[in-house]
Design an enzyme around this catalytic site. Sequence first.
Site, PDB file in Angstrom:
ATOM      1  N   HIS A  12      -1.428   1.319  -4.370  1.00 47.57           N
ATOM      2  CA  HIS A  12      -1.863   2.712  -4.162  1.00 47.57           C
ATOM      3  C   HIS A  12      -0.999   3.697  -4.939  1.00 47.57           C
ATOM      4  O   HIS A  12      -1.067   4.907  -4.699  1.00 47.57           O
ATOM      5  CB  HIS A  12      -1.841   3.060  -2.670  1.00 47.57           C
ATOM      6  CG  HIS A  12      -2.926   2.365  -1.896  1.00 47.57           C
ATOM      7  ND1 HIS A  12      -2.933   2.314  -0.523  1.00 47.57           N
ATOM      8  CD2 HIS A  12      -4.018   1.691  -2.311  1.00 47.57           C
ATOM      9  CE1 HIS A  12      -4.008   1.645  -0.112  1.00 47.57           C
ATOM     10  NE2 HIS A  12      -4.675   1.244  -1.175  1.00 47.57           N
ATOM     11  N   ASN A  48       2.609  -7.142  13.076  1.00 48.67           N
ATOM     12  CA  ASN A  48       2.292  -5.736  13.271  1.00 48.67           C
ATOM     13  C   ASN A  48       2.700  -5.280  14.670  1.00 48.67           C
ATOM     14  O   ASN A  48       2.850  -6.108  15.580  1.00 48.67           O
ATOM     15  CB  ASN A  48       0.777  -5.511  13.060  1.00 48.67           C
ATOM     16  CG  ASN A  48       0.475  -4.121  12.538  1.00 48.67           C
ATOM     17  OD1 ASN A  48       1.051  -3.671  11.544  1.00 48.67           O
ATOM     18  ND2 ASN A  48      -0.411  -3.421  13.249  1.00 48.67           N
ATOM     19  N   THR A  52       0.215  -2.808   8.657  1.00 51.63           N
ATOM     20  CA  THR A  52      -0.954  -2.074   8.177  1.00 51.63           C
ATOM     21  C   THR A  52      -2.059  -2.153   9.219  1.00 51.63           C
ATOM     22  O   THR A  52      -2.237  -3.170   9.889  1.00 51.63           O
ATOM     23  CB  THR A  52      -1.450  -2.600   6.809  1.00 51.63           C
ATOM     24  OG1 THR A  52      -2.596  -1.835   6.384  1.00 51.63           O
ATOM     25  CG2 THR A  52      -1.812  -4.068   6.853  1.00 51.63           C
ATOM     26  N   GLN A  97       0.852  -1.199   0.000  1.00 56.74           N
ATOM     27  CA  GLN A  97       0.000   0.000   0.000  1.00 56.74           C
ATOM     28  C   GLN A  97       0.884   1.244   0.000  1.00 56.74           C
ATOM     29  O   GLN A  97       0.396   2.360  -0.177  1.00 56.74           O
ATOM     30  CB  GLN A  97      -0.909   0.011   1.234  1.00 56.74           C
ATOM     31  CG  GLN A  97      -1.861  -1.173   1.313  1.00 56.74           C
ATOM     32  CD  GLN A  97      -2.606  -1.193   2.622  1.00 56.74           C
ATOM     33  OE1 GLN A  97      -3.702  -0.641   2.760  1.00 56.74           O
ATOM     34  NE2 GLN A  97      -2.006  -1.817   3.621  1.00 56.74           N
TER      35      GLN A  97
HETATM   36  N1  APR Z   1       6.518  -2.167  12.967  1.00 50.16           N
HETATM   37  C1  APR Z   1       5.361  -2.780  12.608  1.00 50.16           C
HETATM   38  N2  APR Z   1       4.161  -2.148  12.542  1.00 50.16           N
HETATM   39  C2  APR Z   1       4.162  -0.831  12.842  1.00 50.16           C
HETATM   40  C3  APR Z   1       5.314  -0.122  13.223  1.00 50.16           C
HETATM   41  C4  APR Z   1       6.535  -0.847  13.273  1.00 50.16           C
HETATM   42  N3  APR Z   1       7.680  -0.261  13.625  1.00 50.16           N
HETATM   43  N4  APR Z   1       4.966   1.174  13.463  1.00 50.16           N
HETATM   44  C5  APR Z   1       3.647   1.259  13.241  1.00 50.16           C
HETATM   45  N5  APR Z   1       3.152   0.058  12.875  1.00 50.16           N
HETATM   46  C6  APR Z   1       1.778  -0.280  12.529  1.00 50.16           C
HETATM   47  C7  APR Z   1       0.739   0.518  13.278  1.00 50.16           C
HETATM   48  O1  APR Z   1       0.420  -0.123  14.513  1.00 50.16           O
HETATM   49  C8  APR Z   1      -0.460   0.462  12.306  1.00 50.16           C
HETATM   50  O2  APR Z   1      -1.249  -0.696  12.540  1.00 50.16           O
HETATM   51  O3  APR Z   1       1.583   0.039  11.163  1.00 50.16           O
HETATM   52  C9  APR Z   1       0.206   0.340  10.942  1.00 50.16           C
HETATM   53  C10 APR Z   1       0.123   1.607  10.126  1.00 50.16           C
HETATM   54  O4  APR Z   1      -1.247   1.851   9.849  1.00 50.16           O
HETATM   55  P1  APR Z   1      -1.652   3.118   8.975  1.00 50.16           P
HETATM   56  O5  APR Z   1      -0.944   4.323   9.473  1.00 50.16           O
HETATM   57  O6  APR Z   1      -3.147   3.129   8.896  1.00 50.16           O
HETATM   58  O7  APR Z   1      -1.039   2.819   7.542  1.00 50.16           O
HETATM   59  P2  APR Z   1      -1.615   1.836   6.436  1.00 50.16           P
HETATM   60  O8  APR Z   1      -2.332   0.688   7.063  1.00 50.16           O
HETATM   61  O9  APR Z   1      -0.496   1.536   5.495  1.00 50.16           O
HETATM   62  O10 APR Z   1      -2.684   2.765   5.672  1.00 50.16           O
HETATM   63  C11 APR Z   1      -3.338   2.193   4.561  1.00 50.16           C
HETATM   64  O11 APR Z   1      -4.416   4.296   4.126  1.00 50.16           O
HETATM   65  O12 APR Z   1      -4.246   6.564   4.101  1.00 50.16           O
HETATM   66  C12 APR Z   1      -4.258   5.454   3.300  1.00 50.16           C
HETATM   67  O13 APR Z   1      -3.287   5.230   1.197  1.00 50.16           O
HETATM   68  C13 APR Z   1      -2.970   5.311   2.545  1.00 50.16           C
HETATM   69  O14 APR Z   1      -1.811   3.280   1.965  1.00 50.16           O
HETATM   70  C14 APR Z   1      -2.406   3.997   3.040  1.00 50.16           C
HETATM   71  C15 APR Z   1      -3.628   3.265   3.566  1.00 50.16           C
END
Ligand code: APR
Length: 238
Positions: free
Chosen positions: A109, A202, A177, A91
């Site tokens: 994305h 995660n 994610t 993503q």
């Molecule tokens: N190691 C593993 N996981 C982690 C770490 C880490 N060091 N730091 C944060 N996380 C986890 C968080 O707990 C969270 O569950 O990564 C996840 C990030 O979630 P989001 O910020 O929502 O990002 P993502 O899931 O990629 O968002 C999906 O949303 O805004 C849109 O297009 C955008 O591609 C993005 C999509």
Amino acid sequence: MQGSIVVLTGAGISKESGLATFRDPDGIWASVRIEDVATPQAFVRDEARVHAFYNARRQALRDPALQPNDAHMALAILEANWTGEMLLVTQNVDDLHERAGSQNVRHMHGELGKARCMACAIVAEVDGDLGVNSVCPACAAKGGLRPHIVWFGEVPFHMEEIEEKLANCALFVSIGTSGNVYPAAGFVEIAAAHGARTVELNLEPSATSSAFAERRLGPATQIVPQFVAELLGVVPPA
Ligand code: APR
């Protein structure tokens, strides 16, 4: 031949490289509204503002301090040593998977390093800033280049291929994610419905954590290399 693997990554895998996630307390959506920078309507309403948002994120990718981390590297090692098929769906719009050596990557994305011409639809590499007067390198249209990013309300890329791979994989692994955004958040259901082993790696349980048969919590740079080492038989399963 080992079974096929589909890996899905999100912003969490790039966090320890220094890139912000979206929904953590210090995430991108804590300081800017999706409606202002990540929808087609925002681009029509204030194109310069949308370009500025993506230009800043594209410039951040060029920071020499920004490097792939051990989790990105572990996935590249898995791809290189797995005898079955492996598809890495991300993503993320950064290029850290490619810089770590992953070859078979699908950016569902889009990608910060690319622009798309709204006149001729060509997708071109973009290194510097995009602006309202940027000229298409293919058709020379002026002012028609947009970030090659999938905005909210638009259809993600590679979905037919992704769904076909999910329906036929032996293992689906989701990394970093939050499980808040579909269709990516629904991938685990497709894989599980077709009998795949499903694993979530995660920092904390995602919104779809209960749909996974297994989950491991911790920083990606620790739990992803460990999981890959187990898959490759380098270390016994935890
Ligand atoms: N190691 C593993 N996981 C982690 C770490 C880490 N060091 N730091 C944060 N996380 C986890 C968080 O707990 C969270 O569950 O990564 C996840 C990030 O979630 P989001 O910020 O929502 O990002 P993502 O899931 O990629 O968002 C999906 O949303 O805004 C849109 O297009 C955008 O591609 C993005 C999509």
